[in-house]
Write a protein that holds these residues in place. Sequence first.
Motif, short mmCIF file in Angstrom:
data_model
loop_
_atom_site.label_atom_id
_atom_site.label_comp_id
_atom_site.label_asym_id
_atom_site.label_seq_id
_atom_site.Cartn_x
_atom_site.Cartn_y
_atom_site.Cartn_z
N GLU A 21 35.92 26.25 -6.22
CA GLU A 21 35.88 27.66 -5.82
C GLU A 21 34.54 28.01 -5.17
OE1 GLU A 21 36.34 32.21 -7.55
OE2 GLU A 21 36.87 30.55 -8.87
N LEU A 22 33.47 27.49 -5.75
CA LEU A 22 32.12 27.79 -5.24
C LEU A 22 31.97 27.37 -3.78
CD1 LEU A 22 29.23 28.78 -5.86
CD2 LEU A 22 28.72 26.49 -6.70
N TYR A 23 32.45 26.18 -3.48
CA TYR A 23 32.30 25.66 -2.11
C TYR A 23 33.51 26.01 -1.24
CZ TYR A 23 28.59 23.20 -4.53
OH TYR A 23 27.49 22.91 -5.30
N GLY A 24 34.50 26.67 -1.83
CA GLY A 24 35.69 27.07 -1.09
C GLY A 24 35.68 28.55 -0.82
N GLU A 25 36.60 29.27 -1.49
CA GLU A 25 36.78 30.69 -1.19
C GLU A 25 35.60 31.58 -1.57
OE1 GLU A 25 39.85 31.99 -4.64
OE2 GLU A 25 40.43 30.23 -3.47
N ALA A 26 34.77 31.15 -2.51
CA ALA A 26 33.64 31.99 -2.92
C ALA A 26 32.40 31.80 -2.04
CB ALA A 26 33.27 31.73 -4.39
N ALA A 27 32.48 30.87 -1.12
CA ALA A 27 31.31 30.56 -0.29
C ALA A 27 30.80 31.78 0.47
CB ALA A 27 31.64 29.44 0.69
N ASP A 54 31.39 34.97 -0.59
CA ASP A 54 31.27 36.09 -1.54
C ASP A 54 30.03 35.84 -2.40
OD1 ASP A 54 31.40 37.84 -3.70
OD2 ASP A 54 33.56 37.59 -4.00
N TYR A 55 28.92 36.47 -2.02
CA TYR A 55 27.63 36.19 -2.66
C TYR A 55 27.67 36.41 -4.17
CZ TYR A 55 22.78 36.36 -4.05
OH TYR A 55 21.60 36.13 -4.71
N GLN A 56 28.26 37.53 -4.60
CA GLN A 56 28.27 37.85 -6.03
C GLN A 56 29.08 36.82 -6.82
OE1 GLN A 56 29.24 41.90 -6.97
NE2 GLN A 56 29.04 41.58 -9.16
N ARG A 57 30.26 36.49 -6.33
CA ARG A 57 31.10 35.50 -7.02
C ARG A 57 30.43 34.13 -6.99
NH1 ARG A 57 33.87 34.15 -11.12
NH2 ARG A 57 35.57 32.69 -10.77
N ALA A 58 29.84 33.78 -5.86
CA ALA A 58 29.15 32.48 -5.75
C ALA A 58 28.00 32.41 -6.75
CB ALA A 58 28.64 32.29 -4.32
N SER A 59 27.31 33.53 -6.94
CA SER A 59 26.20 33.57 -7.88
C SER A 59 26.70 33.36 -9.32
CB SER A 59 25.49 34.92 -7.75
OG SER A 59 24.45 35.01 -8.69
N GLU A 60 27.81 34.00 -9.66
CA GLU A 60 28.40 33.83 -11.00
C GLU A 60 28.83 32.38 -11.21
OE1 GLU A 60 31.73 36.54 -11.10
OE2 GLU A 60 30.43 38.30 -10.93
N LEU A 61 29.48 31.83 -10.20
CA LEU A 61 29.96 30.45 -10.30
C LEU A 61 28.81 29.47 -10.41
CD1 LEU A 61 32.84 30.64 -7.68
CD2 LEU A 61 33.13 30.20 -10.13
N GLU A 102 36.71 22.70 -11.14
CA GLU A 102 37.32 23.95 -10.68
C GLU A 102 36.26 24.92 -10.15
OE1 GLU A 102 39.35 25.11 -14.25
OE2 GLU A 102 41.04 23.76 -13.88
N VAL A 103 35.15 25.02 -10.88
CA VAL A 103 34.06 25.91 -10.48
C VAL A 103 33.50 25.47 -9.12
CG1 VAL A 103 31.66 26.54 -11.02
CG2 VAL A 103 33.40 26.70 -12.79
N GLU A 104 33.27 24.17 -8.96
CA GLU A 104 32.73 23.66 -7.70
C GLU A 104 33.72 23.87 -6.55
OE1 GLU A 104 31.64 19.63 -8.72
OE2 GLU A 104 29.55 20.24 -9.04
#
Length: 72
Positions: A37-43, A45-52, A33-35
């Motif tokens: 989101e990380l490679y999808g919608e959070a790609a 969004d730097y802050q969210r990508a960093s958290e993920l 799930e994390v991956e």
Amino acid sequence: LMAKQSQADIRKEKKRIERLTKEAEKLEIELGEVEAELYGEAASDYQRASELDKRKNEIEERLIEIYEDIGC
């Protein structure tokens, strides 16, 4: 008495391995799930990508610990 003790130890160890295996299964799902989101919608969004990314690393480290512990 010795045989009884070792039987108890075997049961305890089996339970511990089952618990760790269940934890690993949950972590594998979360990692997916994390991956996603990380490679999808959070790609973008730097802050969210960093958290993920941080969570992804935590999960991977824990999985390595579990697999080493249970001998996978």
